[in-house]
Design a protein around this motif. Structure first.
Motif, PDB file in Angstrom:
ATOM      1  N   LYS A  85       1.833   7.725  -6.555  1.00  0.00           N
ATOM      2  CA  LYS A  85       1.034   8.655  -6.964  1.00  0.00           C
ATOM      3  C   LYS A  85       1.353  10.150  -6.858  1.00  0.00           C
ATOM      4  O   LYS A  85       0.784  11.300  -7.094  1.00  0.00           O
ATOM      5  CB  LYS A  85      -0.316   8.396  -6.321  1.00  0.00           C
ATOM      6  N   VAL A  86       2.197  10.144  -5.541  1.00  0.00           N
ATOM      7  CA  VAL A  86       2.660  11.476  -5.301  1.00  0.00           C
ATOM      8  C   VAL A  86       3.955  12.118  -5.358  1.00  0.00           C
ATOM      9  O   VAL A  86       4.209  13.319  -5.017  1.00  0.00           O
ATOM     10  CB  VAL A  86       2.274  11.553  -3.711  1.00  0.00           C
ATOM     11  N   LEU A  87       5.008  11.066  -5.480  1.00  0.00           N
ATOM     12  CA  LEU A  87       6.440  11.462  -5.842  1.00  0.00           C
ATOM     13  C   LEU A  87       6.744  11.306  -7.060  1.00  0.00           C
ATOM     14  O   LEU A  87       6.462  10.619  -7.942  1.00  0.00           O
ATOM     15  CB  LEU A  87       7.279  10.655  -4.507  1.00  0.00           C
ATOM     16  N   VAL A  88       7.841  12.215  -7.680  1.00  0.00           N
ATOM     17  CA  VAL A  88       8.463  12.222  -8.755  1.00  0.00           C
ATOM     18  C   VAL A  88       9.375  11.140  -8.806  1.00  0.00           C
ATOM     19  O   VAL A  88      10.067  10.608  -8.191  1.00  0.00           O
ATOM     20  CB  VAL A  88       9.436  13.649  -9.064  1.00  0.00           C
ATOM     21  N   GLY A  89       9.132  10.343 -10.140  1.00  0.00           N
ATOM     22  CA  GLY A  89       9.849   9.006 -10.318  1.00  0.00           C
ATOM     23  C   GLY A  89      11.201   8.796 -10.507  1.00  0.00           C
ATOM     24  O   GLY A  89      11.731   8.722 -11.644  1.00  0.00           O
ATOM     25  N   THR A  90      12.010   9.668  -9.433  1.00  0.00           N
ATOM     26  CA  THR A  90      13.404   9.704  -9.582  1.00  0.00           C
ATOM     27  C   THR A  90      14.359   8.586  -9.048  1.00  0.00           C
ATOM     28  O   THR A  90      15.451   8.364  -9.458  1.00  0.00           O
ATOM     29  CB  THR A  90      14.227  10.970  -9.028  1.00  0.00           C
ATOM     30  N   GLU A 147       0.993  -1.341  -0.202  1.00  0.00           N
ATOM     31  CA  GLU A 147       0.075  -0.012   0.079  1.00  0.00           C
ATOM     32  C   GLU A 147       0.797   1.386   0.012  1.00  0.00           C
ATOM     33  O   GLU A 147       0.677   2.196  -0.825  1.00  0.00           O
ATOM     34  CB  GLU A 147      -1.116   0.122   1.177  1.00  0.00           C
ATOM     35  N   VAL A 148       1.924   1.255   0.786  1.00  0.00           N
ATOM     36  CA  VAL A 148       2.805   2.333   0.905  1.00  0.00           C
ATOM     37  C   VAL A 148       3.574   2.516  -0.509  1.00  0.00           C
ATOM     38  O   VAL A 148       3.769   3.793  -1.029  1.00  0.00           O
ATOM     39  CB  VAL A 148       3.741   2.241   1.924  1.00  0.00           C
ATOM     40  N   MET A 149       4.001   1.423  -1.143  1.00  0.00           N
ATOM     41  CA  MET A 149       4.615   1.673  -2.423  1.00  0.00           C
ATOM     42  C   MET A 149       3.616   2.118  -3.609  1.00  0.00           C
ATOM     43  O   MET A 149       4.028   2.737  -4.622  1.00  0.00           O
ATOM     44  CB  MET A 149       5.293   0.356  -2.992  1.00  0.00           C
ATOM     45  N   GLU A 150       2.492   1.633  -3.478  1.00  0.00           N
ATOM     46  CA  GLU A 150       1.472   2.075  -4.554  1.00  0.00           C
ATOM     47  C   GLU A 150       1.302   3.587  -4.346  1.00  0.00           C
ATOM     48  O   GLU A 150       1.078   4.537  -5.248  1.00  0.00           O
ATOM     49  CB  GLU A 150       0.230   1.298  -4.338  1.00  0.00           C
ATOM     50  N   ALA A 151       1.146   4.229  -2.914  1.00  0.00           N
ATOM     51  CA  ALA A 151       0.821   5.413  -2.573  1.00  0.00           C
ATOM     52  C   ALA A 151       2.016   6.290  -3.218  1.00  0.00           C
ATOM     53  O   ALA A 151       1.864   7.558  -3.702  1.00  0.00           O
ATOM     54  CB  ALA A 151       0.717   5.745  -1.114  1.00  0.00           C
TER      55      ALA A 151
END
Length: 470
Positions: free
Chosen positions: A76-81, A69-73
């Motif tokens: 959705k909210v952090l830039v994928g760096t 659940e944390v990894m899915e969240a």
């Protein structure tokens, strides 16, 4: 499992009191996600190394969720760096880390060579909490005592005469770039075009901001953001003849070099090479900059990596372990360099805050003790010897190298399957180089028993490389 310490939540969810009353002791039961607090309440929650009161409304920050659940969240909210490892870490003590499901890991990463004293060191916690109760931030418009006390310690223990504080290693290298160029203008006031160029080396890593990035050799780091700062030439690390042709009077402002390359693959310079750089820079009027962001501050068993070689720079950049996990960097310079810098030439809002500097004092006071450094040297040698005994005969192992507790295991195949297998077995390690080097940078407080456990997990995980190489 051992006791851990409760987490810092958001400012609205925590209350800081006297440091002796801060710890909310917990125990992680079995391999599940249950955490038991002093009051007997059992729940899954987020914990970490600064002891503060854990509020009952923890669910609002994702506490109690599964790793999935944390990894899915996050997506959705952090830039994928970041290509993160699949672990949601929530607490730590000493050399152990725990994830949201309560699994225990032996930490051989130290937050990328940052947590020199491990997680939740008592003196570090006290330094942070005491200072947080007193004064956290005032900016560099004003004087603050912890900043001056830390600078005094750094000067007293090094070649340097003065210190400039930053927030990170890349910022320290940016400052060093500016200081080198300003030094050349100051030292050559009549020159129509003072020296502005730099020499750096293959496999080097100096940071991600535009100047530091220009000094970083990996092309795939630089190419998406070009044009980066011009005037940087790369030589083969350790190649005296090739480097000699590049350091030129009136052209070269400074030479940047890591005495031991971390990100690049745990390559160590030779004494001959660093001595050559020192004398050649002297002859050319260029500055010699040692980047000890990863290899400095006790990691090699010497307070400064260059002490092992007996060669001294004009500028040294530091960061990672200095404040034990809080963001700090530092540029150490001689008086000759400092004399070129005037008010307004450089600055920063956050760097050198009382909170971070007080934490750094606690770290520096511990790691600079001769007995502590001697223990790092002994444990580093023990680790290398144990690795060679257990892994030296493996056909995938090309070389085991390093100094102190910065060790690289070079493989003939990519290391990522080995990292995954180690994590499954409760060991966290890093890669370096081209992804084919296993990087071991554990907390400097690690015990020989913990090193034995780490090597045993590595040894048992190596067969995964056979299945992936077919």
């Amino acid at each position: 499992m051992p006791n851990a310490m409760s987490s810092i939540q958001s400012p609205l969810q925590m209350s800081i009191s006297e440091s002796t009353n801060l710890r909310c002791r917990i125990s992680l039961e079995g391999r599940g996600n249950v955490i038991k607090f002093n009051n007997g309440v059992k729940r899954a929650t987020t914990v970490s190394c600064l002891g503060v009161h854990v509020a009952d409304s923890c669910e609002s920050v994702g506490v109690g969720k599964s790793s999935k659940e944390v990894m899915e969240a996050e997506k959705k909210v952090l830039v994928g760096t970041y290509a993160r490892m699949p672990a949601v870490l929530v607490s730590g003590k000493g050399c152990k880390l725990y994830d949201v499901e309560g699994r225990e890991y032996l930490d051989m990463t130290s937050g990328i060579a940052v947590n020199a004293l491990g997680h939740g060191d008592d003196d570090w916690v006290k330094a942070v909490v005491d200072q947080a109760n007193l004064l956290t931030h005032v900016s560099n418009v004003y004087y603050s005592i912890p900043q001056i006390e830390l600078a005094k310690r750094l000067v007293a223990s090094s070649f340097a005469d003065r210190v400039f504080f930053t927030n990170s290693g890349t910022e320290a290298n940016e400052a060093a770039i500016k200081f080198a160029r300003k030094f050349q203008r100051h030292s050559n006031p009549d020159a129509k075009e003072p020296a502005t160029e730099f020499v750096a080396f293959s496999n080097c890593f100096h940071g991600r901001t535009m100047g530091a990035l220009a000094l970083t050799s990996k092309e795939h780091y630089r190419s998406p953001f070009e044009p980066v700062m011009p005037g940087v030439t790369f030589a083969e690390y350790g190649n005296i003849e090739a480097t000699k042709k590049l350091i030129r009077r009136g052209k070269t402002a400074a030479v940047f070099v890591e005495p031991i390359q971390g990100e690049g693959g745990i390559y160590s310079a030779t004494k001959e090479f660093l001595q050559f750089l020192r004398s050649t820079c002297n002859d050319a009027g260029a500055l010699l900059v040692f980047d000890e962001v990863q290899c400095g501050l006790g990691r090699t068993g010497y307070l400064w990596a260059h002490k092992f070689y007996g060669v001294y720079p004009d500028i040294m950049t530091l960061a990672k372990p200095l404040a034990g996990g809080l963001p700090i960097g530092a540029v150490l310079v001689t008086e000759r360099v400092a004399s070129a810098i005037n008010y307004g030439d450089h600055g920063t809002t956050f760097a050198g805050s009382p909170l971070v500097c007080n934490a750094a004092i606690a770290v520096l006071d511990k790691i600079s003790k001769p007995g502590f450094l001697a223990s790092v040297s002994m444990k580093g040698q023990y680790l290398k010897e144990t690795l060679k005994q257990k892994l030296g005969g493996n056909p995938h192992v090309k070389e085991i190298r390093g100094l102190g507790l910065i060790i690289g295991i070079e493989l003939d195949v990519p290391a990522s399957p080995l990292l995954d297998a180690c994590q499954e077995s409760g060991l966290l390690v890093l890669t370096a180089g081209k992804g084919n080097v296993v990087r071991l940078v554990p907390p400097l407080i690690i015990t020989e028993q913990e090193l034995d456990h780490a090597v045993e997990i590595l040894h048992k995980s190596f067969p995964v490389l056979d299945s992936n190489s077919n």
